[in-house]
Design an enzyme around this catalytic site. Structure first.
Site, PDB file in Angstrom:
ATOM      1  N   GLY A 175      -7.763   6.620   0.895  1.00 16.25           N
ATOM      2  CA  GLY A 175      -7.981   7.195  -0.449  1.00 16.25           C
ATOM      3  C   GLY A 175      -6.660   7.512  -1.120  1.00 16.25           C
ATOM      4  CB  ILE A 224      -3.149   0.736  -3.066  1.00 17.95           C
ATOM      5  CG1 ILE A 224      -1.653   0.603  -3.361  1.00 17.95           C
ATOM      6  CG2 ILE A 224      -3.832  -0.629  -2.977  1.00 17.95           C
ATOM      7  CD1 ILE A 224      -0.898  -0.340  -2.446  1.00 17.95           C
ATOM      8  CG  HIS A 244      -4.261  16.690 -36.218  1.00 19.49           C
ATOM      9  ND1 HIS A 244      -4.995  17.211 -35.162  1.00 19.49           N
ATOM     10  CD2 HIS A 244      -5.145  16.430 -37.216  1.00 19.49           C
ATOM     11  CE1 HIS A 244      -6.271  17.275 -35.531  1.00 19.49           C
ATOM     12  NE2 HIS A 244      -6.382  16.811 -36.773  1.00 19.49           N
TER      13      HIS A 244
HETATM   14  P1  FAD Z   1       9.610  -5.437  -4.680  1.00 19.70           P
HETATM   15  O1  FAD Z   1       8.980  -5.374  -6.012  1.00 19.70           O
HETATM   16  O2  FAD Z   1       8.710  -5.450  -3.507  1.00 19.70           O
HETATM   17  O3  FAD Z   1      10.522  -6.741  -4.681  1.00 19.70           O
HETATM   18  C1  FAD Z   1      11.180  -7.166  -3.527  1.00 19.70           C
HETATM   19  C2  FAD Z   1      11.568  -8.632  -3.673  1.00 19.70           C
HETATM   20  O4  FAD Z   1      12.434  -8.971  -2.599  1.00 19.70           O
HETATM   21  C3  FAD Z   1      10.388  -9.586  -3.591  1.00 19.70           C
HETATM   22  O5  FAD Z   1      10.349 -10.422  -4.730  1.00 19.70           O
HETATM   23  C4  FAD Z   1      10.636 -10.400  -2.300  1.00 19.70           C
HETATM   24  O6  FAD Z   1      10.244 -11.747  -2.433  1.00 19.70           O
HETATM   25  C5  FAD Z   1      12.153 -10.291  -2.159  1.00 19.70           C
HETATM   26  N1  FAD Z   1      12.650 -10.415  -0.765  1.00 19.70           N
HETATM   27  C6  FAD Z   1      12.245  -9.699   0.312  1.00 19.70           C
HETATM   28  N2  FAD Z   1      12.985 -10.046   1.397  1.00 19.70           N
HETATM   29  C7  FAD Z   1      13.866 -10.982   0.995  1.00 19.70           C
HETATM   30  C8  FAD Z   1      14.910 -11.719   1.634  1.00 19.70           C
HETATM   31  N3  FAD Z   1      15.207 -11.541   2.921  1.00 19.70           N
HETATM   32  N4  FAD Z   1      15.598 -12.615   0.904  1.00 19.70           N
HETATM   33  C9  FAD Z   1      15.343 -12.810  -0.413  1.00 19.70           C
HETATM   34  N5  FAD Z   1      14.380 -12.131  -1.064  1.00 19.70           N
HETATM   35  C10 FAD Z   1      13.655 -11.229  -0.385  1.00 19.70           C
HETATM   36  N6  FAD Z   1       4.448   1.206  -8.855  1.00 19.70           N
HETATM   37  C11 FAD Z   1       4.450   1.828 -10.066  1.00 19.70           C
HETATM   38  O7  FAD Z   1       5.449   2.444 -10.442  1.00 19.70           O
HETATM   39  N7  FAD Z   1       3.353   1.792 -10.878  1.00 19.70           N
HETATM   40  C12 FAD Z   1       2.232   1.141 -10.524  1.00 19.70           C
HETATM   41  O8  FAD Z   1       1.277   1.135 -11.279  1.00 19.70           O
HETATM   42  C13 FAD Z   1       2.196   0.480  -9.280  1.00 19.70           C
HETATM   43  N8  FAD Z   1       1.104  -0.185  -8.883  1.00 19.70           N
HETATM   44  C14 FAD Z   1       1.109  -0.856  -7.698  1.00 19.70           C
HETATM   45  C15 FAD Z   1      -0.041  -1.532  -7.302  1.00 19.70           C
HETATM   46  C16 FAD Z   1      -0.075  -2.234  -6.109  1.00 19.70           C
HETATM   47  C17 FAD Z   1      -1.313  -2.958  -5.695  1.00 19.70           C
HETATM   48  C18 FAD Z   1       1.097  -2.258  -5.283  1.00 19.70           C
HETATM   49  C19 FAD Z   1       1.083  -3.025  -3.983  1.00 19.70           C
HETATM   50  C20 FAD Z   1       2.230  -1.572  -5.648  1.00 19.70           C
HETATM   51  C21 FAD Z   1       2.251  -0.866  -6.854  1.00 19.70           C
HETATM   52  N9  FAD Z   1       3.359  -0.134  -7.266  1.00 19.70           N
HETATM   53  C22 FAD Z   1       3.356   0.534  -8.458  1.00 19.70           C
HETATM   54  C23 FAD Z   1       4.569  -0.075  -6.444  1.00 19.70           C
HETATM   55  C24 FAD Z   1       5.631  -1.074  -6.980  1.00 19.70           C
HETATM   56  O9  FAD Z   1       5.103  -2.370  -7.029  1.00 19.70           O
HETATM   57  C25 FAD Z   1       6.850  -1.031  -6.086  1.00 19.70           C
HETATM   58  O10 FAD Z   1       7.291   0.298  -5.968  1.00 19.70           O
HETATM   59  C26 FAD Z   1       7.971  -1.886  -6.651  1.00 19.70           C
HETATM   60  O11 FAD Z   1       7.588  -3.214  -6.817  1.00 19.70           O
HETATM   61  C27 FAD Z   1       9.188  -1.809  -5.740  1.00 19.70           C
HETATM   62  O12 FAD Z   1      10.204  -2.559  -6.281  1.00 19.70           O
HETATM   63  P2  FAD Z   1      11.361  -3.187  -5.379  1.00 19.70           P
HETATM   64  O13 FAD Z   1      12.272  -3.888  -6.331  1.00 19.70           O
HETATM   65  O14 FAD Z   1      11.903  -2.169  -4.489  1.00 19.70           O
HETATM   66  O15 FAD Z   1      10.646  -4.268  -4.426  1.00 19.70           O
HETATM   67  P1  NAD Z   2      -0.922   5.894   0.301  1.00 24.06           P
HETATM   68  O1  NAD Z   2       0.025   6.423   1.303  1.00 24.06           O
HETATM   69  O2  NAD Z   2      -0.885   6.383  -1.094  1.00 24.06           O
HETATM   70  O3  NAD Z   2      -2.425   6.145   0.815  1.00 24.06           O
HETATM   71  C1  NAD Z   2      -2.889   5.701   2.070  1.00 24.06           C
HETATM   72  C2  NAD Z   2      -4.084   6.547   2.485  1.00 24.06           C
HETATM   73  O4  NAD Z   2      -4.679   5.961   3.615  1.00 24.06           O
HETATM   74  C3  NAD Z   2      -3.680   7.962   2.883  1.00 24.06           C
HETATM   75  O5  NAD Z   2      -4.448   8.877   2.142  1.00 24.06           O
HETATM   76  C4  NAD Z   2      -3.985   8.000   4.375  1.00 24.06           C
HETATM   77  O6  NAD Z   2      -4.404   9.279   4.813  1.00 24.06           O
HETATM   78  C5  NAD Z   2      -5.105   6.981   4.504  1.00 24.06           C
HETATM   79  N1  NAD Z   2      -5.255   6.407   5.853  1.00 24.06           N
HETATM   80  C6  NAD Z   2      -4.282   5.985   6.693  1.00 24.06           C
HETATM   81  N2  NAD Z   2      -4.822   5.504   7.851  1.00 24.06           N
HETATM   82  C7  NAD Z   2      -6.172   5.616   7.742  1.00 24.06           C
HETATM   83  C8  NAD Z   2      -7.271   5.313   8.599  1.00 24.06           C
HETATM   84  N3  NAD Z   2      -7.106   4.759   9.805  1.00 24.06           N
HETATM   85  N4  NAD Z   2      -8.523   5.579   8.170  1.00 24.06           N
HETATM   86  C9  NAD Z   2      -8.709   6.127   6.935  1.00 24.06           C
HETATM   87  N5  NAD Z   2      -7.706   6.447   6.087  1.00 24.06           N
HETATM   88  C10 NAD Z   2      -6.455   6.192   6.474  1.00 24.06           C
HETATM   89  O7  NAD Z   2      -0.741   4.305   0.360  1.00 24.06           O
HETATM   90  P2  NAD Z   2      -1.296   3.156  -0.581  1.00 24.06           P
HETATM   91  O8  NAD Z   2      -2.474   3.610  -1.346  1.00 24.06           O
HETATM   92  O9  NAD Z   2      -1.415   1.980   0.314  1.00 24.06           O
HETATM   93  O10 NAD Z   2      -0.099   2.935  -1.595  1.00 24.06           O
HETATM   94  C11 NAD Z   2       1.215   2.627  -1.118  1.00 24.06           C
HETATM   95  C12 NAD Z   2       2.248   2.957  -2.156  1.00 24.06           C
HETATM   96  O11 NAD Z   2       2.183   2.032  -3.236  1.00 24.06           O
HETATM   97  C13 NAD Z   2       2.038   4.298  -2.809  1.00 24.06           C
HETATM   98  O12 NAD Z   2       2.601   5.329  -2.049  1.00 24.06           O
HETATM   99  C14 NAD Z   2       2.750   4.145  -4.113  1.00 24.06           C
HETATM  100  O13 NAD Z   2       4.091   4.493  -3.959  1.00 24.06           O
HETATM  101  C15 NAD Z   2       2.632   2.663  -4.423  1.00 24.06           C
HETATM  102  N6  NAD Z   2       1.646   2.479  -5.523  1.00 24.06           N
HETATM  103  C16 NAD Z   2       1.821   3.154  -6.684  1.00 24.06           C
HETATM  104  C17 NAD Z   2       0.908   3.007  -7.706  1.00 24.06           C
HETATM  105  C18 NAD Z   2       1.120   3.764  -8.988  1.00 24.06           C
HETATM  106  O14 NAD Z   2       2.208   4.219  -9.245  1.00 24.06           O
HETATM  107  N7  NAD Z   2       0.109   3.922  -9.824  1.00 24.06           N
HETATM  108  C19 NAD Z   2      -0.196   2.208  -7.540  1.00 24.06           C
HETATM  109  C20 NAD Z   2      -0.357   1.562  -6.337  1.00 24.06           C
HETATM  110  C21 NAD Z   2       0.581   1.701  -5.327  1.00 24.06           C
END
Ligand code: FAD
Ligand code: NAD
Length: 579
Positions: A288, A291, A552
């Site tokens: 919960g 994601i 407003h």
């Molecule tokens: P990344 O975006 O993960 O980029 C890393 C890059 O490195 C990738 O393109 C990969 O191909 C490349 N790479 C890895 N290893 C190598 C290597 N050895 N050589 C060359 N290239 C490599 N964050 C928010 O702020 N708002 C949101 O609404 C939000 N929603 C999310 C929803 C989901 C489903 C997920 C999974 C994440 C979400 N996040 C959100 C989190 C956000 O996507 C990440 O925090 C962010 O992308 C991190 O940026 P980064 O540049 O650190 O890495």
């Molecule tokens: P999270 O750490 O937010 O939540 C994972 C949840 O899974 C926790 O509440 C944990 O207690 C539960 N959990 C773990 N093991 C379990 C089990 N065996 N059974 C039941 N529940 C279990 O991780 P996430 O939702 O995967 O997101 C990862 C990261 O991606 C976030 O921390 C956030 O930084 C980033 N993200 C951000 C946004 C945004 O900014 N809107 C959106 C998506 C993802």
């Protein structure tokens, strides 16, 4: 014994203040609560009040001096009492007329290799190029990283389609928009998401060209602290070197070692959930967190039956408790079922798709939930395996890279940013902010990453957003605070947009009313929260928010009302309290 008068901290970001005017002179009698000295930061002017009754026996910091937070300003004691010299620990005052330091000049022609083109890497590359560096970005998969391809943007696309459907279904009739047979065209939802991702990622290609940034497709791996081996998609490996490196390799979804999970094709992660071909009838969401709940909200609006199983006794722990309550109540109204304190034990095959077996800790009994798809969303782990941190001697904890506040690792020419670093929020804007800090330091411009203005947004329905201290954290830190709250039901625009569901909550320091935290759940909370972030950065007080005229009708008026409420001055709600 004399009482010290110390430079207060007027805001989360304040480091020092200037003594602008002593309002009392040595020998004057002072009363507790009476203003004795006026101080100014680069953002505001405030008065410091006497903490005790007595006599101002010594002024230590003179007018015009800059004194660090907690630095000694003077003493209050008994008339005639003497105090010694300022303790050695008292920070030395800067000379009143010191010339300002010349701004740091960027070092031109430094070569930088950025590994990873996500929001951390591509922003770092553009900033470095602006500062005159020769920049190469290596990415093994795509421009835009997780965020633009399989994260932030794709989820928000699905959520936007979901919001539209919900508004028409839930509100349509009441607001005079009577649409017959509203239905989800799921393949089109996915197609639209892909188009938006594509537009944004190709935009990054254009920005790289405009900034003369070289883009190399390949997997980078350290040979030693000064050399990278880059394996291109055709299998060839080339060694590359640069003056400095920025690791921005991000994170990947964690797959917990739950028996039966890996082998079941119906168990998917967020990437799988964002590219399904067919709308599933039912989905169990393990976790919960952010994601899990964002994807749960999207699919619930599309008509999928959602069951969330969470190991802890609450969801979304990063949010202020008042926000979580409203969010969970709404999600339950959407038909989402929550099973808390239900850690997953195993996954079994079932005719429907998969069966998730949990231990219900409240009853100590096994419970199970069957669904067509199971979304695993239990956190993300650093994506640093392929980079070979050990070869470069980079300090890390289970792959999470240890950095200082300049984003520098223990190896001086190697910096790390974003999801792959230890102990920071895993957010796109966090990664970008860190990226700018890292390359500014490489280019000789001192910069530090300061997370106090870093907002967290959760795009559930309604949106929730938070910056600064939650009430729970303020309590834990023993901070004396005041709270202002205003319900969205008292705000005209929110009432129009979502029936008035939600709240704004402001936490401010009790003595100076400086904004310490802002928490919003309601329409467009993720956009509104920037006012709170700015208030914290600028060390604004609730009076500053009140003095700012809010347009407003907008939801922003709810923020001003929350500020008014903290002082017992609400206009659009009866006041119960007085500060
Ligand atoms: P990344 O975006 O993960 O980029 C890393 C890059 O490195 C990738 O393109 C990969 O191909 C490349 N790479 C890895 N290893 C190598 C290597 N050895 N050589 C060359 N290239 C490599 N964050 C928010 O702020 N708002 C949101 O609404 C939000 N929603 C999310 C929803 C989901 C489903 C997920 C999974 C994440 C979400 N996040 C959100 C989190 C956000 O996507 C990440 O925090 C962010 O992308 C991190 O940026 P980064 O540049 O650190 O890495
Ligand atoms: P999270 O750490 O937010 O939540 C994972 C949840 O899974 C926790 O509440 C944990 O207690 C539960 N959990 C773990 N093991 C379990 C089990 N065996 N059974 C039941 N529940 C279990 O991780 P996430 O939702 O995967 O997101 C990862 C990261 O991606 C976030 O921390 C956030 O930084 C980033 N993200 C951000 C946004 C945004 O900014 N809107 C959106 C998506 C993802």
């Amino acid at each position: 014994m004399a009482t010290e008068i110390l430079m207060p901290q007027l805001g989360l970001t304040m480091e020092e203040g200037e003594v602008t005017k002593w309002l009392k002179k040595e020998g004057d009698a002072v009363k507790a609560g009476e203003p004795i000295v006026e101080i100014t930061t680069d953002k505001l002017t405030n008065e410091v009040n006497a903490e005790v009754d007595g006599t101002l026996i010594k002024i230590v910091a003179q007018e015009g001096e800059d004194i660090p937070v907690k630095g000694l300003l003077g003493y209050i004691g008994k008339a005639g009492e003497t105090v010694g010299a300022a303790p050695a620990a008292a920070p030395a005052a800067a000379p009143a007329a010191a010339a300002p330091a010349a701004p740091a000049q960027p070092k031109k022609d430094t070569s930088i290799i950025v590994i990873g083109a996500g929001p951390g890497g591509y922003v770092a590359a553009i900033r470095a190029s602006q500062l005159g560096a020769k920049v190469t970005v290596i990415d093994e998969k795509y421009l835009g990283g997780t965020c633009l391809n399989i994260g932030c943007i794709p989820t928000k696309c699905l959520l936007h389609s979901a919001e539209l459907i919900s508004e028409i279904k839930d509100q349509g009739k009441d607001i005079g928009v009577d649409v017959e047979g509203v239905k989800v065209n799921f393949p089109q939802v996915i197609k639209h998401k892909n188009e938006i991702s594509h537009k944004l990622t190709s935009g990054i290609g254009g920005l790289f060209k405009a900034n003369k940034i070289k883009h190399v497709e390949g997997t980078a791996s350290f040979v030693d602290s000064k050399t990278l081996a880059v394996k291109s998609p055709d299998g060839k490996t080339e060694n590359m070197t640069a003056d400095a490196y920025v690791i921005a390799t991000g994170s990947i979804n964690a797959i917990p070692p739950i028996p039966g999970l890996k082998d079941n094709p119906n168990c998917i992660d967020s990437t799988g959930a964002l590219s399904l071909e067919k709308l599933p009838k039912s989905m169990v969401v393990i976790g919960g967190g952010v994601i899990g709940l964002e994807i749960a909200c999207a699919y619930a609006a599309f008509g999928t039956k959602i069951t969330v199983v969470e190991a802890l006794d609450h969801v979304l722990p990063m949010l202020d408790g008042d926000l979580t309550k409203i969010g969970v109540a709404h999600m339950k109204k959407m038909g989402i079922e929550f099973h808390l304190e239900c850690p997953v034990q195993s996954v079994e095959n079932s005719a429907v798709g998969a069966k998730v077996v949990c231990l219900d800790k409240k009853t100590n009994k096994e419970v199970s939930f069957e669904a067509e798809k199971v979304l695993v969303a239990v956190g993300r782990r650093p994506n640093t395996k392929s980079i070979n941190l050990e070869a470069a001697g980079i300090e890390n904890q289970k792959g999470r890279i240890v950095v200082n506040d300049q984003m520098q690792t223990n190896v001086p020419n190697i910096y790390a940013i974003g999801d792959c670093v230890l102990g920071k929020a895993q957010l796109a804007h966090t990664a970008s902010a860190m990226g700018e800090v890292a390359v500014e330091n490489i280019m000789g411009i001192p910069a530090v990453y300061d997370e106090r203005t870093n907002p967290t947004c959760v795009y559930i329905e309604p949106e929730a957003a938070s910056v600064g201290l939650t009430e729970e954290k303020a309590k834990e830190l023993g901070i004396d605070y005041i709270v202002g709250k205003f319900p969205m039901s008292g705000n005209g625009k929110a009432l129009i947009m979502n029936g008035g569901e939600g709240i704004v909550k402001i936490i401010a320091g009790k003595e100076y009313n400086e904004v310490l935290g802002m928490h919003i759940i309601g329409p467009r909370a993720s956009d509104l929260i920037c006012e709170g972030a700015l208030a914290i950065e600028a060390e604004l007080t609730v009076e500053d928010l009140i003095a700012t005229i809010h347009s407003h009708p907008t939801v922003t008026e709810a923020m001003r009302e929350a500020a008014l409420d903290s002082l017992g001055r609400c206009i659009h709600m009866p006041n119960k309290k007085k500060k």
